[in-house]
Design a protein around this motif. Structure first.
Motif, PDB file in Angstrom:
ATOM      1  N   THR A   1       0.828  -1.209   0.000  1.00 29.95           N
ATOM      2  CA  THR A   1       0.000   0.000   0.000  1.00 29.95           C
ATOM      3  C   THR A   1       0.855   1.249   0.000  1.00 29.95           C
ATOM      4  OG1 THR A   1      -1.797  -1.138   1.148  1.00 29.95           O
ATOM      5  CG2 THR A   1      -1.766   1.266   1.285  1.00 29.95           C
ATOM      6  N   ARG A   2       1.977   1.230   0.719  1.00 29.63           N
ATOM      7  CA  ARG A   2       2.863   2.395   0.778  1.00 29.63           C
ATOM      8  C   ARG A   2       3.392   2.754  -0.601  1.00 29.63           C
ATOM      9  NH1 ARG A   2       8.547   2.639   1.729  1.00 29.63           N
ATOM     10  NH2 ARG A   2       9.230   4.721   2.420  1.00 29.63           N
ATOM     11  N   TYR A   3       3.805   1.750  -1.375  1.00 29.78           N
ATOM     12  CA  TYR A   3       4.282   2.022  -2.733  1.00 29.78           C
ATOM     13  C   TYR A   3       3.210   2.711  -3.562  1.00 29.78           C
ATOM     14  CZ  TYR A   3       8.665  -0.458  -2.137  1.00 29.78           C
ATOM     15  OH  TYR A   3       9.914  -0.824  -1.713  1.00 29.78           O
ATOM     16  N   PHE A   4       1.985   2.225  -3.448  1.00 33.56           N
ATOM     17  CA  PHE A   4       0.918   2.811  -4.262  1.00 33.56           C
ATOM     18  C   PHE A   4       0.492   4.179  -3.735  1.00 33.56           C
ATOM     19  CE2 PHE A   4       0.969  -1.109  -6.383  1.00 33.56           C
ATOM     20  CZ  PHE A   4       0.288  -0.944  -7.590  1.00 33.56           C
ATOM     21  N   ASP A   5       0.531   4.379  -2.426  1.00 35.40           N
ATOM     22  CA  ASP A   5       0.192   5.686  -1.877  1.00 35.40           C
ATOM     23  C   ASP A   5       1.141   6.762  -2.384  1.00 35.40           C
ATOM     24  OD1 ASP A   5      -1.981   4.792  -0.459  1.00 35.40           O
ATOM     25  OD2 ASP A   5      -0.937   4.689   1.476  1.00 35.40           O
ATOM     26  N   ILE A   6       2.434   6.447  -2.424  1.00 35.37           N
ATOM     27  CA  ILE A   6       3.438   7.436  -2.824  1.00 35.37           C
ATOM     28  C   ILE A   6       3.572   7.511  -4.339  1.00 35.37           C
ATOM     29  CG2 ILE A   6       5.880   8.079  -2.691  1.00 35.37           C
ATOM     30  CD1 ILE A   6       5.931   6.688   0.064  1.00 35.37           C
ATOM     31  N   ASN A   7       3.784   6.360  -4.970  1.00 31.01           N
ATOM     32  CA  ASN A   7       4.132   6.346  -6.392  1.00 31.01           C
ATOM     33  C   ASN A   7       2.940   6.533  -7.319  1.00 31.01           C
ATOM     34  OD1 ASN A   7       6.724   5.858  -5.537  1.00 31.01           O
ATOM     35  ND2 ASN A   7       6.775   3.720  -6.172  1.00 31.01           N
TER      36      ASN A   7
ATOM     37  N   SER B   1       3.754  -0.699  -8.824  1.00 30.38           N
ATOM     38  CA  SER B   1       3.330   0.698  -8.768  1.00 30.38           C
ATOM     39  C   SER B   1       3.802   1.477  -9.993  1.00 30.38           C
ATOM     40  CB  SER B   1       3.835   1.365  -7.487  1.00 30.38           C
ATOM     41  OG  SER B   1       5.246   1.475  -7.466  1.00 30.38           O
ATOM     42  N   LYS B   2       4.996   1.197 -10.479  1.00 20.69           N
ATOM     43  CA  LYS B   2       5.481   1.904 -11.661  1.00 20.69           C
ATOM     44  C   LYS B   2       4.749   1.442 -12.926  1.00 20.69           C
ATOM     45  CE  LYS B   2       8.454   4.673  -9.755  1.00 20.69           C
ATOM     46  NZ  LYS B   2       8.267   6.144  -9.790  1.00 20.69           N
ATOM     47  N   ALA B   3       4.308   0.192 -12.962  1.00 23.60           N
ATOM     48  CA  ALA B   3       3.451  -0.247 -14.067  1.00 23.60           C
ATOM     49  C   ALA B   3       2.141   0.533 -14.044  1.00 23.60           C
ATOM     50  CB  ALA B   3       3.191  -1.745 -13.964  1.00 23.60           C
ATOM     51  N   ALA B   4       1.626   0.797 -12.854  1.00 23.76           N
ATOM     52  CA  ALA B   4       0.408   1.595 -12.732  1.00 23.76           C
ATOM     53  C   ALA B   4       0.639   3.025 -13.213  1.00 23.76           C
ATOM     54  CB  ALA B   4      -0.079   1.590 -11.292  1.00 23.76           C
ATOM     55  N   VAL B   5       1.819   3.588 -12.930  1.00 28.19           N
ATOM     56  CA  VAL B   5       2.148   4.924 -13.425  1.00 28.19           C
ATOM     57  C   VAL B   5       2.121   4.952 -14.947  1.00 28.19           C
ATOM     58  CG1 VAL B   5       4.010   6.643 -13.615  1.00 28.19           C
ATOM     59  CG2 VAL B   5       3.469   5.608 -11.396  1.00 28.19           C
ATOM     60  N   ILE B   6       2.660   3.918 -15.568  1.00 29.96           N
ATOM     61  CA  ILE B   6       2.664   3.845 -17.031  1.00 29.96           C
ATOM     62  C   ILE B   6       1.237   3.778 -17.562  1.00 29.96           C
ATOM     63  CG2 ILE B   6       3.255   2.319 -18.960  1.00 29.96           C
ATOM     64  CD1 ILE B   6       5.878   1.688 -17.382  1.00 29.96           C
TER      65      ILE B   6
END
Length: 260
Positions: free
Chosen positions: A107-113, A157-162
């Motif tokens: 969750t922390r990765y997704f909250d920040i990234n 999380s970075k895949a979600a950013v993409i």
């Protein structure tokens, strides 16, 4: 027709995670191109130093804080500015494989990234729509495209950013808003320098295993971000620009250079 290099004169660029490493290099590159930079970081030291430069507004804030958009509104209003460029650079890296990743870690990765990036992007497009357009550049990662060992939360999380980059580019292109991302590979920053120096396997995989045979610098990423934020990229949106020395593409590099 002549082609003059683009400048960012008169534009206001917000850069998150601007206090060190890649974010600091981006802030300096945009400033050098003529932009007024609103430097955002949760730690005061880096942005305090930036704030001594002409053309920089420092905002101490955390991308996980739902009140950050209001902070930015206040800072911009105080100077009579509106956002033309948003650089979503703040993030958290490293991690572990899935069996060693708790719900809280993930969750922390997704909250920040992701959530922090989404919240600021949503805020920015609302203002850019009224101003006739703008540019958003997100810092993704090459690991969001190919995955990375022991990096469950980070890679996901970075895949979600993409995915969010491409989706928002589609929605807001008709409003003159371009949304792109850079996907850095191994970049030497204060946070990665020790690992690069001590982890031989990392050097073997990501430096020896890349066609350009070197580690990246924050300036390498900053130049790519500056390009995507400028009018030189005016017909580019929804794209993910790898800044990785060819690592993800190569994966089977030559043992030595070709001789003429």
């Amino acid at each position: 027709m002549t082609m003059e290099p683009s400048t960012l004169n008169g534009r206001t660029a917000i850069v998150t995670g601007a206090g060190q490493g890649i974010g600091l290099a981006i802030a300096e590159a945009l400033l050098a191109a003529g932009a007024h930079v609103v430097a955002v970081d949760r730690e005061p030291d880096g942005i305090t130093a930036l704030a001594t430069l002409s053309g920089v507004t420092a905002v101490q804030g955390d991308v996980t804080d739902a009140g950050l958009p209001e902070q930015l509104d206040a800072a911009l209003a105080a100077e009579g500015r509106q956002p033309d460029i948003l650089i979503n650079n703040a993030g958290v890296a490293r991690g572990a494989h899935a069996l060693e990743t708790s719900d809280a870690d993930f969750t922390r990765y997704f909250d920040i990234n992701v959530l922090g990036l989404f919240r600021l992007s949503r805020w920015a497009v609302g203002r850019m729509m009224r101003n006739g357009g703008g540019a958003i550049v997100n810092t993704a990662s090459i690991f969001g495209q190919i995955g990375a060992q022991s990096s469950c939360g980070y890679s996901a999380s970075k895949a979600a950013v993409i995915g969010l980059t491409r989706q928002m580019a589609n929605d807001f292109g008709p409003n003159g808003i371009r949304v792109n991302a850079v996907a850095p590979g191994l970049i030497e920053t204060p946070l990665t320098a020790e690992r690069i120096r001590t982890e031989a396997w990392r050097r073997h995989q990501m430096i020896d295993g890349a066609p350009l045979r070197r580690v990246g610098t924050p300036e390498d990423v900053a130049r790519a971000v500056r390009f995507l934020a400028s009018d030189e990229a005016s017909f580019i949106t929804g794209q993910i620009l790898a800044v990785d020395g060819g690592w993800a593409m190569g994966r089977y590099p030559r043992e030595e250079a070709i001789h003429a």
